[in-house]
Design a protein around this motif. Structure first.
Motif, mmCIF file in Angstrom:
data_model
loop_
_atom_site.group_PDB
_atom_site.id
_atom_site.type_symbol
_atom_site.label_atom_id
_atom_site.label_comp_id
_atom_site.label_asym_id
_atom_site.label_seq_id
_atom_site.Cartn_x
_atom_site.Cartn_y
_atom_site.Cartn_z
ATOM 1 N N ASN A 57 18.596 -17.912 42.896
ATOM 2 C CA ASN A 57 19.150 -19.100 41.930
ATOM 3 C C ASN A 57 18.644 -18.500 40.544
ATOM 4 O O ASN A 57 18.150 -19.405 39.765
ATOM 5 C CB ASN A 57 18.145 -20.226 42.340
ATOM 6 C CG ASN A 57 18.694 -20.869 43.462
ATOM 7 O OD1 ASN A 57 19.654 -20.555 44.028
ATOM 8 N ND2 ASN A 57 17.926 -21.854 44.082
ATOM 9 N N LEU A 58 19.242 -17.418 40.120
ATOM 10 C CA LEU A 58 18.875 -16.990 38.714
ATOM 11 C C LEU A 58 20.176 -17.468 38.110
ATOM 12 O O LEU A 58 21.097 -17.884 38.540
ATOM 13 C CB LEU A 58 18.940 -15.246 38.853
ATOM 14 C CG LEU A 58 17.761 -14.822 39.707
ATOM 15 C CD1 LEU A 58 18.051 -13.304 39.324
ATOM 16 C CD2 LEU A 58 16.501 -15.136 38.841
ATOM 17 N N LEU A 59 19.993 -17.637 36.773
ATOM 18 C CA LEU A 59 20.895 -17.874 35.825
ATOM 19 C C LEU A 59 21.564 -16.811 35.471
ATOM 20 O O LEU A 59 21.529 -15.477 35.018
ATOM 21 C CB LEU A 59 20.449 -18.335 34.692
ATOM 22 C CG LEU A 59 19.862 -19.751 34.741
ATOM 23 C CD1 LEU A 59 18.470 -19.828 33.652
ATOM 24 C CD2 LEU A 59 20.624 -20.915 34.341
ATOM 25 N N LEU A 116 10.787 -32.301 44.577
ATOM 26 C CA LEU A 116 12.447 -31.951 44.336
ATOM 27 C C LEU A 116 12.954 -33.320 45.322
ATOM 28 O O LEU A 116 14.086 -33.616 45.179
ATOM 29 C CB LEU A 116 12.863 -30.837 44.733
ATOM 30 C CG LEU A 116 12.541 -29.679 43.709
ATOM 31 C CD1 LEU A 116 13.062 -28.254 44.175
ATOM 32 C CD2 LEU A 116 13.117 -30.015 42.250
ATOM 33 N N ARG A 143 10.246 -14.576 37.100
ATOM 34 C CA ARG A 143 10.261 -15.965 36.569
ATOM 35 C C ARG A 143 9.221 -16.989 36.875
ATOM 36 O O ARG A 143 8.868 -17.683 36.034
ATOM 37 C CB ARG A 143 11.572 -16.318 36.773
ATOM 38 C CG ARG A 143 11.923 -17.629 36.249
ATOM 39 C CD ARG A 143 13.479 -17.917 36.330
ATOM 40 N NE ARG A 143 13.848 -18.249 37.635
ATOM 41 C CZ ARG A 143 15.039 -18.575 38.144
ATOM 42 N NH1 ARG A 143 16.053 -18.919 37.422
ATOM 43 N NH2 ARG A 143 15.132 -19.001 39.485
ATOM 44 N N ASN A 148 6.969 -30.236 45.506
ATOM 45 C CA ASN A 148 6.830 -30.483 44.201
ATOM 46 C C ASN A 148 7.931 -31.899 43.968
ATOM 47 O O ASN A 148 8.413 -31.693 42.611
ATOM 48 C CB ASN A 148 7.584 -29.116 43.632
ATOM 49 C CG ASN A 148 8.812 -28.839 44.181
ATOM 50 O OD1 ASN A 148 9.424 -29.414 44.906
ATOM 51 N ND2 ASN A 148 9.286 -27.494 43.814
ATOM 52 N N ARG A 184 10.209 -28.983 49.547
ATOM 53 C CA ARG A 184 10.742 -29.831 48.437
ATOM 54 C C ARG A 184 9.858 -30.964 48.233
ATOM 55 O O ARG A 184 9.835 -31.591 46.919
ATOM 56 C CB ARG A 184 12.285 -30.250 48.684
ATOM 57 C CG ARG A 184 13.057 -29.109 48.111
ATOM 58 C CD ARG A 184 14.316 -29.193 48.830
ATOM 59 N NE ARG A 184 15.255 -28.006 48.263
ATOM 60 C CZ ARG A 184 14.872 -26.705 48.825
ATOM 61 N NH1 ARG A 184 14.275 -26.562 49.802
ATOM 62 N NH2 ARG A 184 15.764 -25.660 48.378
ATOM 63 N N MET A 209 8.568 -21.804 42.366
ATOM 64 C CA MET A 209 9.284 -21.795 43.579
ATOM 65 C C MET A 209 10.403 -20.760 43.470
ATOM 66 O O MET A 209 10.859 -20.328 42.474
ATOM 67 C CB MET A 209 10.040 -23.123 43.772
ATOM 68 C CG MET A 209 10.743 -23.454 45.016
ATOM 69 S SD MET A 209 11.095 -25.223 45.142
ATOM 70 C CE MET A 209 11.795 -25.139 46.860
ATOM 71 N N PHE A 259 13.489 -18.921 45.871
ATOM 72 C CA PHE A 259 14.635 -19.595 46.714
ATOM 73 C C PHE A 259 15.391 -18.468 47.621
ATOM 74 O O PHE A 259 15.110 -17.059 47.243
ATOM 75 C CB PHE A 259 15.706 -20.310 46.165
ATOM 76 C CG PHE A 259 15.201 -21.238 45.116
ATOM 77 C CD1 PHE A 259 15.231 -22.649 45.700
ATOM 78 C CD2 PHE A 259 14.517 -21.031 43.789
ATOM 79 C CE1 PHE A 259 14.537 -23.528 44.842
ATOM 80 C CE2 PHE A 259 14.079 -22.124 43.301
ATOM 81 C CZ PHE A 259 14.057 -23.378 43.574
#
Lengths: 336, 222
Positions: free
Chosen positions: A95-97, A57, A156, A55, A52, A89, A91
């Motif tokens: 962590n998809l919508l 975060l 993505r 980038n 993290r 990135m 995960f």
């Protein structure tokens, strides 16, 4: 070779109400263009914090992170956001919508940067083909398996044509078969598009499978780094040896204090009693002393065993032996 | 007694003003409560832009307003109502105290809906370079859609109940009729009918809300 990511003396301290946790204690790392760089460590070693920091975060408390020679700390917010579009990135939990279709999920990063909708959709279709999910464009994440979700996440991630792909335990929620397929896809992407890949994992098999280079992180420090062959053939640090021998060395350390004495009188020496007990209870026992003889097919003598710490298993072992008509005697404070 | 006159009154003076008050108040309550709810989430300690000062003020104001009983708020708000609407009775005037009572309630509903959004998804959006507004619109509000609709349904129901209470101070609507006829004139029949009408309205609102939230939820497989 061109340096893609340069990490210098990075420290990260988390301050909570009553204590300070030093998650990273001065990390130095050079990751070059086109490498697949594994960062491996036990849970809590600081590897997720480290990735993290790449980038921003998480902002490092001290030290610098340079991407292609540009210091992330010196960027303003807009510049940092622009830089992030080049550092994709993925995960552990994808962590998809959840409320967007697969296609719209892939369009999301392009939407953020204001790309035309028709262009974005076309690009998303192409990316779906690359990850092998063309027929799932209109599905929703809830309808996909874990492996499929990670493929969507990868598509993505590729939408902004990134230079770097960060994978944070990307295969840890997947079964071995799917893990292999996802790693294969990541390798393909690395070779086809020349994207530098950083893989965070706690599994040595992942590093062996795909990485060119590896850094071992232990308790917030880099214990060792180099090519995978180097580290594998000559692990120097304790942490490295522990990880390298992860698979071969499954012997539990005998920490149990409980010892028993077994007396053999009438058992057939053809029956491997101790071996069977270990198989039956699925836990090792330590033979501290054995003095047995085979007299005419009957075992005679005694043996002293150290039992595992888990009392349940130990009790089961004792029961197993008693069931085989052996005399079992508990020894207190046996010193071998 | 059930002539056209009474039916006309129940509809024109009852159902129509009640729906008008409920829907308008809910809309205004969201105009105020939605931004406050978002701000509470964003400025919280673990939020996207932590700001203890703003958070504490909003948190305090919301708690204060939430703790005033509605009947007392109705009376306390009279000067403000007169200032805004010009009079203190009738459906339009009732909207003022209804909004004051409902906005903080809505803010809390929105806050709790947005807090349900998976932190990982927010992190993913950040890693893609999304800015604060994009995260609020495209991630927080979009992902919390179902929960927000469920919340709105609860808010509508609560405001419907409050609007009936406003009958005590001549607020108009079904509650007003129930009090005037049932309480002052002992016409129990009419009072029971207004209660039945309130129950039916509540059922309809709930049905629509549940249907809408389910229809828009994409997390359900199949």
């Amino acid at each position: 070779m061109e340096t893609m990511i340069q990490v210098r003396d990075v420290r990260k301290v988390f301050t909570t109400k009553d204590n300070k946790v030093e998650a990273l204690k001065g990390i130095n790392l050079d990751i070059h263009k086109g490498e697949i760089y594994g960062i491996i460590g036990m849970s809590g070693a600081g590897k997720s914090t480290l990735v993290r920091c790449l980038n921003f975060l998480e902002r490092p408390t001290e030290g610098t992170v340079c991407i292609e020679g540009r210091d992330l700390a010196e960027m303003n917010e807009a510049e940092l956001r622009r830089a992030r579009t080049e550092i994709a990135m993925i995960f552990q939990h994808f962590n998809l919508l959840m409320q967007r279709s697969v296609l719209d999920n892939i369009c999301f990063p392009m939407e953020i940067t204001g790309r035309k909708k028709s262009e974005a959709r076309k690009k998303a279709q192409e990316l779906l083909k690359i990850v092998g999910l063309e027929e799932k464009a209109d599905a929703y994440p809830a309808q996909l398996s874990g492996g499929q979700k990670q493929r969507v996440a990868i598509a993505r991630a590729l939408a902004m044509d990134p230079k770097i792909l960060l994978c944070d335990e990307a295969t840890s929620a997947l079964d071995p078969q799917t893990t292999k397929a996802i790693l294969e896809l990541i390798r393909e992407i690395n070779q086809k598009y020349g994207i530098t890949v950083v893989i965070i994992t706690h599994e040595m098999t992942v590093v062996q499978e795909i990485c060119t280079h590896v850094a071992i992180i232990d308790n917030g420090e880099l214990a060792e780094q180099g090519t995978v062959e180097e580290v594998f053939s000559r692990p120097q640090s304790r942490a490295a040896r522990k990880l390298v021998f992860q698979n071969e060395n499954k012997y539990a350390v005998m920490a149990g204090k409980r010892c028993i004495r077994i007396v053999f009188k009438e058992n057939s020496s053809f029956e491997p009693v101790i071996g069977n007990m270990v198989l039956h209870c699925k836990a090792p026992a330590n033979i501290l002393l054995a003095d047995t003889k085979d007299i005419g097919g009957i075992a005679h003598g005694q043996m002293i065993l150290q039992l595992p710490e888990d009392t349940q298993i130990a009790d089961r072992m004792v029961q197993y032996l008693r069931d085989r008509n052996l005399t079992v005697e508990e020894l207190n404070d046996y010193v071998g | 007694m059930w002539d056209n006159e009474i039916v006309r009154m129940l509809v024109v003076e009852g159902i129509v003003p009640t729906l008008y008050m409920t829907v308008t108040s809910t809309l205004f309550a969201y105009v105020l409560g939605l931004p406050v709810g978002i701000l509470l989430v964003v400025t919280a300690k673990s939020g996207l832009k932590p700001n203890a000062f703003i958070y504490k003020i909003l948190d305090f104001v919301v708690n204060i307003l939430r703790s005033i009983p509605f009947l007392i708020l109705l009376i306390m708000a009279i000067p403000l109502t007169k200032f805004i609407v010009g009079k203190s009775y009738g459906p339009t005037a009732t909207i003022v105290p209804l909004v004051i009572a409902a906005a903080p309630f809505v803010a809390r509903m929105v806050e709790s809906s947005l807090l349900e959004v998976d932190k990982g998804v927010i992190e993913a959006a950040q890693s893609m370079g999304a800015n604060l507004w994009q995260i609020i619109w495209k991630v927080l509000l979009a992902e919390a859609r179902t929960s927000l609709i469920v919340g709105a349904t609860i808010a509508l129901g609560t405001i419907l109940g409050y609007s009936a209470m406003a009958g005590v101070v001549g607020g108009g609507g079904l509650g007003d009729i129930a009090i005037r006829y049932g309480y002052y004139r002992y016409e129990t029949g009419i009072m029971i009918v207004t209660v039945i009408l309130l129950v039916i309205l509540m059922q309809i609102l709930q049905l629509i809300g549940t249907w809408l939230s389910k229809k828009l939820d994409k997390r359900i497989t199949g």
